[in-house]
Design a protein around this motif. Structure first.
Motif, PDB file in Angstrom:
ATOM      1  N   PHE A 116      18.795 -28.381  24.188  1.00 45.83           N
ATOM      2  CA  PHE A 116      18.739 -29.037  22.770  1.00 45.83           C
ATOM      3  C   PHE A 116      19.628 -28.173  21.889  1.00 45.83           C
ATOM      4  N   GLU A 117      19.995 -28.850  20.975  1.00 45.32           N
ATOM      5  CA  GLU A 117      20.918 -28.279  19.921  1.00 45.32           C
ATOM      6  C   GLU A 117      20.482 -28.460  18.547  1.00 45.32           C
ATOM      7  N   ARG A 118      19.822 -27.214  18.069  1.00 42.77           N
ATOM      8  CA  ARG A 118      19.374 -27.051  16.891  1.00 42.77           C
ATOM      9  C   ARG A 118      20.075 -27.536  15.765  1.00 42.77           C
ATOM     10  N   HIS A 119      21.426 -27.135  15.752  1.00 45.28           N
ATOM     11  CA  HIS A 119      22.473 -27.675  14.615  1.00 45.28           C
ATOM     12  C   HIS A 119      22.505 -28.997  14.444  1.00 45.28           C
ATOM     13  N   LEU A 141      11.855 -27.474   6.331  1.00 49.31           N
ATOM     14  CA  LEU A 141      11.715 -27.562   7.972  1.00 49.31           C
ATOM     15  C   LEU A 141      12.731 -26.530   8.596  1.00 49.31           C
ATOM     16  N   GLU A 142      13.860 -26.285   8.099  1.00 49.69           N
ATOM     17  CA  GLU A 142      14.550 -25.328   8.607  1.00 49.69           C
ATOM     18  C   GLU A 142      13.944 -23.807   8.435  1.00 49.69           C
ATOM     19  N   GLN A 143      13.331 -23.724   7.440  1.00 52.81           N
ATOM     20  CA  GLN A 143      12.636 -22.476   7.199  1.00 52.81           C
ATOM     21  C   GLN A 143      11.750 -22.211   7.878  1.00 52.81           C
ATOM     22  N   ALA A 144      10.879 -23.234   8.459  1.00 52.38           N
ATOM     23  CA  ALA A 144       9.578 -23.227   9.219  1.00 52.38           C
ATOM     24  C   ALA A 144       9.931 -23.060  10.489  1.00 52.38           C
ATOM     25  N   HIS A 145      10.896 -23.768  10.814  1.00 51.05           N
ATOM     26  CA  HIS A 145      11.307 -23.953  12.281  1.00 51.05           C
ATOM     27  C   HIS A 145      12.569 -23.613  12.648  1.00 51.05           C
ATOM     28  N   PRO A 146      13.280 -22.426  12.440  1.00 53.06           N
ATOM     29  CA  PRO A 146      14.658 -21.848  12.658  1.00 53.06           C
ATOM     30  C   PRO A 146      15.248 -22.012  13.998  1.00 53.06           C
ATOM     31  N   GLY A 147      14.205 -22.105  14.934  1.00 49.10           N
ATOM     32  CA  GLY A 147      14.715 -22.067  16.372  1.00 49.10           C
ATOM     33  C   GLY A 147      15.142 -23.648  16.697  1.00 49.10           C
ATOM     34  N   LEU A 148      14.567 -24.448  16.001  1.00 47.70           N
ATOM     35  CA  LEU A 148      14.477 -25.947  16.140  1.00 47.70           C
ATOM     36  C   LEU A 148      15.763 -26.749  15.210  1.00 47.70           C
ATOM     37  N   ILE A 149      15.654 -26.316  13.933  1.00 48.16           N
ATOM     38  CA  ILE A 149      16.588 -26.857  12.928  1.00 48.16           C
ATOM     39  C   ILE A 149      17.432 -25.544  12.356  1.00 48.16           C
ATOM     40  N   LYS A 151      21.491 -24.531  10.729  1.00 47.12           N
ATOM     41  CA  LYS A 151      23.140 -24.543  10.500  1.00 47.12           C
ATOM     42  C   LYS A 151      23.782 -24.047  11.706  1.00 47.12           C
ATOM     43  N   ARG A 152      23.461 -23.086  12.327  1.00 47.47           N
ATOM     44  CA  ARG A 152      24.295 -22.361  13.332  1.00 47.47           C
ATOM     45  C   ARG A 152      23.565 -22.994  14.795  1.00 47.47           C
ATOM     46  N   PRO A 153      24.392 -23.066  15.767  1.00 46.16           N
ATOM     47  CA  PRO A 153      23.999 -23.265  17.066  1.00 46.16           C
ATOM     48  C   PRO A 153      23.319 -22.314  17.506  1.00 46.16           C
ATOM     49  N   GLY A 154      22.672 -22.386  18.760  1.00 46.82           N
ATOM     50  CA  GLY A 154      22.137 -21.154  19.479  1.00 46.82           C
ATOM     51  C   GLY A 154      20.452 -21.492  19.488  1.00 46.82           C
ATOM     52  N   GLY A 155      19.858 -20.336  19.978  1.00 47.21           N
ATOM     53  CA  GLY A 155      18.366 -20.579  20.019  1.00 47.21           C
ATOM     54  C   GLY A 155      18.010 -21.090  21.363  1.00 47.21           C
ATOM     55  N   TYR A 156      18.948 -21.018  22.652  1.00 56.30           N
ATOM     56  CA  TYR A 156      18.564 -21.861  23.788  1.00 56.30           C
ATOM     57  C   TYR A 156      17.650 -21.217  24.695  1.00 56.30           C
ATOM     58  N   ALA A 157      16.846 -21.763  25.321  1.00 57.34           N
ATOM     59  CA  ALA A 157      16.159 -21.117  26.350  1.00 57.34           C
ATOM     60  C   ALA A 157      16.507 -21.282  27.643  1.00 57.34           C
ATOM     61  N   GLY A 158      17.218 -22.577  27.869  1.00 58.41           N
ATOM     62  CA  GLY A 158      17.610 -22.657  29.148  1.00 58.41           C
ATOM     63  C   GLY A 158      16.823 -23.445  30.257  1.00 58.41           C
ATOM     64  N   GLY A 159      17.399 -24.322  30.994  1.00 59.47           N
ATOM     65  CA  GLY A 159      16.922 -24.673  32.186  1.00 59.47           C
ATOM     66  C   GLY A 159      15.589 -25.646  31.769  1.00 59.47           C
ATOM     67  N   LEU A 160      14.392 -25.532  32.479  1.00 56.70           N
ATOM     68  CA  LEU A 160      13.322 -26.489  32.168  1.00 56.70           C
ATOM     69  C   LEU A 160      12.761 -25.754  30.771  1.00 56.70           C
ATOM     70  N   ALA A 161      13.050 -24.637  30.577  1.00 58.75           N
ATOM     71  CA  ALA A 161      12.436 -23.917  28.983  1.00 58.75           C
ATOM     72  C   ALA A 161      12.931 -24.813  27.814  1.00 58.75           C
ATOM     73  N   GLU A 162      14.077 -25.462  28.223  1.00 60.68           N
ATOM     74  CA  GLU A 162      14.444 -26.336  27.038  1.00 60.68           C
ATOM     75  C   GLU A 162      13.513 -27.540  26.450  1.00 60.68           C
ATOM     76  N   TYR A 163      12.568 -27.960  27.692  1.00 63.32           N
ATOM     77  CA  TYR A 163      11.642 -29.030  27.426  1.00 63.32           C
ATOM     78  C   TYR A 163      10.684 -28.590  26.280  1.00 63.32           C
ATOM     79  N   PRO A 164      10.106 -27.478  26.413  1.00 59.66           N
ATOM     80  CA  PRO A 164       9.299 -27.129  25.139  1.00 59.66           C
ATOM     81  C   PRO A 164       9.709 -27.340  23.764  1.00 59.66           C
TER      82      PRO A 164
END
Length: 274
Positions: A116-119, A141-149, A151-164
């Motif tokens: 999942f790519e938040r940017h 929304l970006e302020q409330a959910h920076p891990g999901l929305i 400007k910058r890529p990142g916040g990856y959980a990896g593997g199955l943890a991407e599904y949450p």
């Protein structure tokens, strides 16, 4: 995840592979040396099991040796159909599959590999023409959910943890969330769904959930949608193919060299088999 074993490898993992191949009927000496006879035995087993015949013993080959259900995995016949559809030779399609795919299209049954790519989520939300005061809403929304929305890529959980992460993003906007992830064997971004001929983002997601054959179908559609990419594949112009598909980093990561080597190996195997 099992490390992929190939011609020239040695060690206990190779001995385990050879022992499994012997149990499956191969005439092999278990010596821990992945030579030409072991490669031939791997390919013969892959052919019988319906897997992609490439002589590389990775997770899928070990799963098949263990008797696991491999019905959702990519098959040799899928690559043959893809080559026919693209008007490319089978060795070229096999090379692309080897180098450009993840190797495994699913994290677990029914759970295709995603990232999942938040940017991208932010970009997709900003394309929603039906929303008034769109920039303000997305900023909130970006302020409330920076891990999901973001400007910058990142916040990856990896593997199955991407599904949450994907599930939380769907609570904000389901189509945008699907569009903001890469999917399956070939990491096709969801936002390509319309250009690739799917009815909707959820339709694309459903296809990715079904089988690796569907992952390959999406990749074939992706190639067909780009005339330059399609032409490069058919002509074995691996530098051009890698530049278009992988972007500027292709040379640093030697994608063109890897494609050329894989193509030569698969062409040799197919010629020998003929």
């Amino acid at each position: 995840m099992t490390s992929t074993l190939r011609l020239g490898d040695k060690g206990h993992a190779v001995r385990d592979l050879q022992a499994g191949l012997k149990r499956a009927g191969a005439s092999l000496y278990v010596d821990g040396d992945f030579g030409e006879k072991t490669e031939a035995a791997v390919m013969a087993f892959q052919l019988r099991a319906g897997l992609v015949v490439d002589g590389l013993a990775g997770t899928k080959t070990f799963q098949a040796l263990a008797g696991s259900d491999c019905s959702a995995l990519l098959k040799e016949a899928d690559l043959v159909r893809a080559a026919d559809r693209l008007g490319a030779d089978l060795a070229a399609v096999k090379a692309v599959n080897e180098v450009e795919s993840r190797g495994e299209g699913f994290f677990a049954p029914g759970k295709p590999a995603i990232l999942f790519e938040r940017h991208i989520m932010r970009r997709r939300l900003l394309l929603d023409e039906g929303e008034e005061d769109l920039k303000g809403r997305v900023a909130s929304l970006e302020q409330a959910h920076p891990g999901l929305i973001n400007k910058r890529p990142g916040g990856y959980a990896g593997g199955l943890a991407e599904y949450p992460r994907l599930a939380r993003a769907k609570m904000i906007d389901t189509p945008c969330a699907i569009e903001s992830a890469s999917w399956g064997l070939f990491q096709i971004m969801g936002f390509h769904w319309k250009n690739l001929g799917y009815d909707s983002a959820p339709d694309f997601e459903a296809a990715m959930q079904a089988s690796e054959a569907n992952h390959l179908d999406a990749f074939v559609r992706f190639i067909e949608a780009d005339p330059a990419l399609h032409k490069a594949l058919k002509a074995h112009k691996w530098t051009a193919f890698a530049r278009i598909y992988n972007g500027p980093a292709y040379a640093r990561n030697l994608y063109d060299v890897k494609l050329q080597r894989a193509y030569a190996r698969h062409a040799e195997h197919l010629q020998a088999a003929a």
